[in-house]
Design a protein around this motif. Structure first.
Motif, PDB file in Angstrom:
ATOM      1  N   GLY A  27      -9.929  38.939 -38.929  1.00 40.54           N
ATOM      2  CA  GLY A  27     -10.396  39.468 -40.208  1.00 40.54           C
ATOM      3  C   GLY A  27     -11.347  40.637 -40.106  1.00 40.54           C
ATOM      4  N   GLY A  28     -12.056  40.783 -39.002  1.00 40.15           N
ATOM      5  CA  GLY A  28     -12.992  41.885 -38.861  1.00 40.15           C
ATOM      6  C   GLY A  28     -14.375  41.582 -39.402  1.00 40.15           C
ATOM      7  N   LYS A  29     -14.542  40.478 -40.148  1.00 44.28           N
ATOM      8  CA  LYS A  29     -15.850  40.131 -40.694  1.00 44.28           C
ATOM      9  C   LYS A  29     -16.494  38.975 -39.946  1.00 44.28           C
ATOM     10  CE  LYS A  29     -14.862  41.756 -45.323  1.00 44.28           C
ATOM     11  NZ  LYS A  29     -14.873  41.464 -46.736  1.00 44.28           N
ATOM     12  N   SER A  30     -15.887  38.559 -38.843  1.00 40.08           N
ATOM     13  CA  SER A  30     -16.430  37.435 -38.089  1.00 40.08           C
ATOM     14  C   SER A  30     -17.429  37.927 -37.050  1.00 40.08           C
ATOM     15  CB  SER A  30     -15.307  36.647 -37.430  1.00 40.08           C
ATOM     16  OG  SER A  30     -14.606  37.463 -36.535  1.00 40.08           O
ATOM     17  N   HIS A  31     -18.268  37.029 -36.607  1.00 41.70           N
ATOM     18  CA  HIS A  31     -19.273  37.305 -35.586  1.00 41.70           C
ATOM     19  C   HIS A  31     -19.019  36.345 -34.429  1.00 41.70           C
ATOM     20  CE1 HIS A  31     -21.450  39.526 -38.696  1.00 41.70           C
ATOM     21  NE2 HIS A  31     -21.213  38.490 -39.480  1.00 41.70           N
ATOM     22  N   SER A  32     -19.514  36.689 -33.266  1.00 45.74           N
ATOM     23  CA  SER A  32     -19.327  35.791 -32.135  1.00 45.74           C
ATOM     24  C   SER A  32     -20.525  35.843 -31.207  1.00 45.74           C
ATOM     25  CB  SER A  32     -18.057  36.139 -31.364  1.00 45.74           C
ATOM     26  OG  SER A  32     -18.204  37.372 -30.714  1.00 45.74           O
ATOM     27  N   MET A  33     -20.672  34.770 -30.442  1.00 42.31           N
ATOM     28  CA  MET A  33     -21.666  34.713 -29.381  1.00 42.31           C
ATOM     29  C   MET A  33     -21.053  33.878 -28.267  1.00 42.31           C
ATOM     30  SD  MET A  33     -24.515  32.270 -31.015  1.00 42.31           S
ATOM     31  CE  MET A  33     -24.069  30.872 -31.991  1.00 42.31           C
TER      32      MET A  33
END
Length: 86
Positions: A27-33
């Motif tokens: 989606g392009g609006k997700s974040h990750s770590m």
């Protein structure tokens, strides 16, 4: 409630929708770590996007074949990840 039922997440606590999974990863609006070998991908949902019966937080545990070649090891890592979330 049996021991196995107590350890399982309910359907509302799991990300089950193919649409949500696609939005999460593409989606392009997700974040990750990440902390190798684990990677957490998350996305904020606005109040108008959530249904009334869906909890604020949902969980999807995915273990890549790239890090764990054997299915037995992937299953074990998935199980440990779910246990840590409870």
């Amino acid at each position: 409630m049996s021991a196995s039922q107590a350890e399982n997440l309910t359907k509302q606590e799991r990300v089950c929708s193919k649409l949500l999974i696609d939005r999460l990863f593409n989606g392009g609006k997700s974040h990750s770590m990440s902390a190798y070998p684990l990677r957490v991908v998350y996305m904020y949902l606005h109040a108008d996007e959530m249904a009334n019966d869906v909890p604020n937080t949902q969980l999807l545990v995915s273990v890549p074949k790239k890090c764990f070649k054997r299915a037995v090891k992937r299953s074990e890592e998935r199980r440990v990840g779910k246990e840590c979330s409870e």
